[in-house]
Design a protein around this motif. Structure first.
Motif, short mmCIF file in Angstrom:
data_model
loop_
_atom_site.label_atom_id
_atom_site.label_comp_id
_atom_site.label_asym_id
_atom_site.label_seq_id
_atom_site.Cartn_x
_atom_site.Cartn_y
_atom_site.Cartn_z
N SER A 75 -16.24 17.00 -5.57
CA SER A 75 -15.04 17.71 -5.14
C SER A 75 -13.79 17.04 -5.68
O SER A 75 -13.85 15.92 -6.19
CB SER A 75 -14.98 17.79 -3.61
N SER A 76 -12.66 17.72 -5.56
CA SER A 76 -11.41 17.21 -6.09
C SER A 76 -10.60 16.51 -5.00
O SER A 76 -10.71 16.83 -3.82
CB SER A 76 -10.58 18.37 -6.66
N GLY A 77 -9.76 15.57 -5.42
CA GLY A 77 -8.86 14.93 -4.47
C GLY A 77 -8.80 13.43 -4.67
O GLY A 77 -9.21 12.89 -5.69
N LEU A 78 -8.26 12.75 -3.67
CA LEU A 78 -8.14 11.30 -3.70
C LEU A 78 -9.34 10.65 -3.04
O LEU A 78 -9.81 11.10 -1.99
CB LEU A 78 -6.87 10.86 -2.96
N VAL A 79 -9.82 9.59 -3.65
CA VAL A 79 -10.92 8.81 -3.10
C VAL A 79 -10.43 7.37 -2.96
O VAL A 79 -9.74 6.86 -3.85
CB VAL A 79 -12.16 8.85 -4.01
N GLN A 80 -10.77 6.73 -1.85
CA GLN A 80 -10.42 5.32 -1.70
C GLN A 80 -11.67 4.51 -1.40
O GLN A 80 -12.62 5.01 -0.80
CB GLN A 80 -9.39 5.12 -0.60
N TYR A 81 -11.66 3.27 -1.85
CA TYR A 81 -12.82 2.40 -1.68
C TYR A 81 -12.34 0.97 -1.50
O TYR A 81 -11.59 0.46 -2.33
CB TYR A 81 -13.72 2.50 -2.91
N THR A 137 4.86 0.47 10.97
CA THR A 137 4.11 1.61 10.45
C THR A 137 3.57 1.30 9.06
O THR A 137 4.10 0.43 8.36
CB THR A 137 5.02 2.85 10.36
N PRO A 138 2.52 2.01 8.63
CA PRO A 138 2.03 1.84 7.26
C PRO A 138 3.12 2.10 6.22
O PRO A 138 3.16 1.43 5.19
CB PRO A 138 0.90 2.88 7.17
N SER A 139 3.99 3.06 6.50
CA SER A 139 5.07 3.37 5.57
C SER A 139 6.01 2.19 5.38
O SER A 139 6.43 1.88 4.26
CB SER A 139 5.85 4.59 6.06
N GLN A 140 6.33 1.51 6.48
CA GLN A 140 7.20 0.34 6.39
C GLN A 140 6.52 -0.79 5.63
O GLN A 140 7.15 -1.48 4.82
CB GLN A 140 7.60 -0.11 7.79
N LYS A 141 5.23 -0.98 5.87
CA LYS A 141 4.48 -2.01 5.15
C LYS A 141 4.42 -1.66 3.66
O LYS A 141 4.55 -2.54 2.80
CB LYS A 141 3.08 -2.15 5.72
N ALA A 142 4.20 -0.38 3.36
CA ALA A 142 4.14 0.05 1.96
C ALA A 142 5.44 -0.26 1.23
O ALA A 142 5.42 -0.71 0.08
CB ALA A 142 3.83 1.54 1.89
N ALA A 143 6.56 -0.02 1.90
CA ALA A 143 7.86 -0.29 1.28
C ALA A 143 8.02 -1.78 0.97
O ALA A 143 8.54 -2.16 -0.09
CB ALA A 143 8.98 0.20 2.20
N LEU A 144 7.57 -2.63 1.88
CA LEU A 144 7.65 -4.07 1.66
C LEU A 144 6.75 -4.50 0.51
O LEU A 144 7.16 -5.30 -0.35
CB LEU A 144 7.26 -4.81 2.94
N LEU A 158 0.08 3.58 1.97
CA LEU A 158 0.52 4.98 1.85
C LEU A 158 -0.63 5.94 2.10
O LEU A 158 -0.43 7.05 2.60
CB LEU A 158 1.15 5.22 0.48
N LEU A 159 -1.85 5.53 1.77
CA LEU A 159 -3.02 6.35 2.09
C LEU A 159 -3.24 6.39 3.60
O LEU A 159 -3.60 7.43 4.16
CB LEU A 159 -4.25 5.81 1.38
N LEU A 160 -3.03 5.26 4.26
CA LEU A 160 -3.11 5.24 5.72
C LEU A 160 -2.05 6.16 6.32
O LEU A 160 -2.32 6.93 7.25
CB LEU A 160 -2.91 3.81 6.25
N GLU A 161 -0.85 6.07 5.77
CA GLU A 161 0.24 6.90 6.26
C GLU A 161 -0.06 8.38 6.05
O GLU A 161 0.21 9.22 6.92
CB GLU A 161 1.53 6.52 5.53
N ALA A 162 -0.67 8.72 4.90
CA ALA A 162 -1.00 10.12 4.62
C ALA A 162 -2.04 10.64 5.60
O ALA A 162 -1.96 11.78 6.07
CB ALA A 162 -1.52 10.24 3.18
N ASN A 163 -3.02 9.80 5.94
CA ASN A 163 -4.03 10.22 6.90
C ASN A 163 -3.43 10.44 8.28
O ASN A 163 -3.79 11.38 8.99
CB ASN A 163 -5.14 9.18 6.98
N GLU A 164 -2.51 9.57 8.67
CA GLU A 164 -1.92 9.67 10.00
C GLU A 164 -0.97 10.86 10.12
O GLU A 164 -0.95 11.56 11.12
CB GLU A 164 -1.18 8.38 10.35
#
Length: 219
Positions: A75-81, A137-144, A158-164
């Motif tokens: 399938s199509s999309g983002l995969v994380q590992y 938040t994950p977004s704040q951590k991502a910015a740092l 950012l993947l965590l943030e997208a899921n939430e």
């Protein structure tokens, strides 16, 4: 089979975007952990085989495989590992290479030339640790992480943030910012095309951890 030509158009369709690791291509990336989280964008019309490999260089500059995984993509999309902590020998200050390649058919052993990313393991300094401890938040951590140059950690958060949030908005912004930061014409256009596809509601779905992929396969 997914398209392997990195030449893209601004209106690229999902099937024309190559299998792409969310990683820098023109400079060495950084991760703050010895068990890094990797993410890639895949497009599938028919099942095909994906291989992700991690290498280090020995003292004599010969490559040593330290981790490898193969699975069948459907399938199509983002995969994380996330590389299992008990399956990596990475240490702080060590450089490693990630190779992502595909085979056109699930039973084919002939893989395409890989997408290669070079990564340094660089544990956060005291100032960054302190700032991260205050982030809520994950977004704040991502910015740092992004400000400090930690591409892989920024993507992970950012993947965590997208899921939430069920929204790819901040990940799209990050990918487009990186595309404008000198990633080379082909890779930059691919990152923009991926960001644009994440905006497509027909593709929008929860990011799939690889261990939840419906058709995993290891050799």
């Amino acid at each position: 089979m997914p398209e392997q030509n990195h030449a893209q158009t601004a209106a690229a369709q999902p099937s024309s975007i190559p299998v792409t690791l969310l990683a820098p291509s023109t400079h060495v990336g950084r991760t703050s952990v010895v068990a890094p989280t990797l993410a890639w964008f895949v497009t599938a019309t028919d099942p095909y085989r994906v291989r992700i490999s991690l290498f280090i260089l020995d003292a004599d500059q010969s490559s040593e495989l330290i981790h490898e995984l193969e699975y069948i993509e459907t399938s199509s999309g983002l995969v994380q590992y996330t590389v299992p902590a008990d399956q990596t020998t990475l240490e702080d200050g060590q450089r490693f290479f990630v190779e992502l390649s595909i085979a056109c058919k699930p039973d084919d052993d002939r893989f395409s030339p890989p997408f290669v990313a070079e990564v340094d393991v660089d544990l956060p300094d005291t100032a960054l640790k302190k700032a991260l401890s205050k982030a809520e938040t994950p977004s704040q951590k991502a910015a740092l992480f992004a400000k400090a140059g930690y591409w892989f950690d920024a993507v992970r958060e950012l993947l965590l943030e997208a899921n939430e949030s069920q929204s790819y908005q901040k990940l799209r912004t990050f990918l487009k910012e990186q595309a404008q930061a000198g990633e080379g014409e082909k890779h930059s256009q691919t990152l923009v095309n991926i960001a644009d596809q994440l905006e497509d509601t027909n593709l929008k779905s929860v990011v799939r951890p690889l261990d939840m992929n419906p058709s995993p396969a290891t050799p």
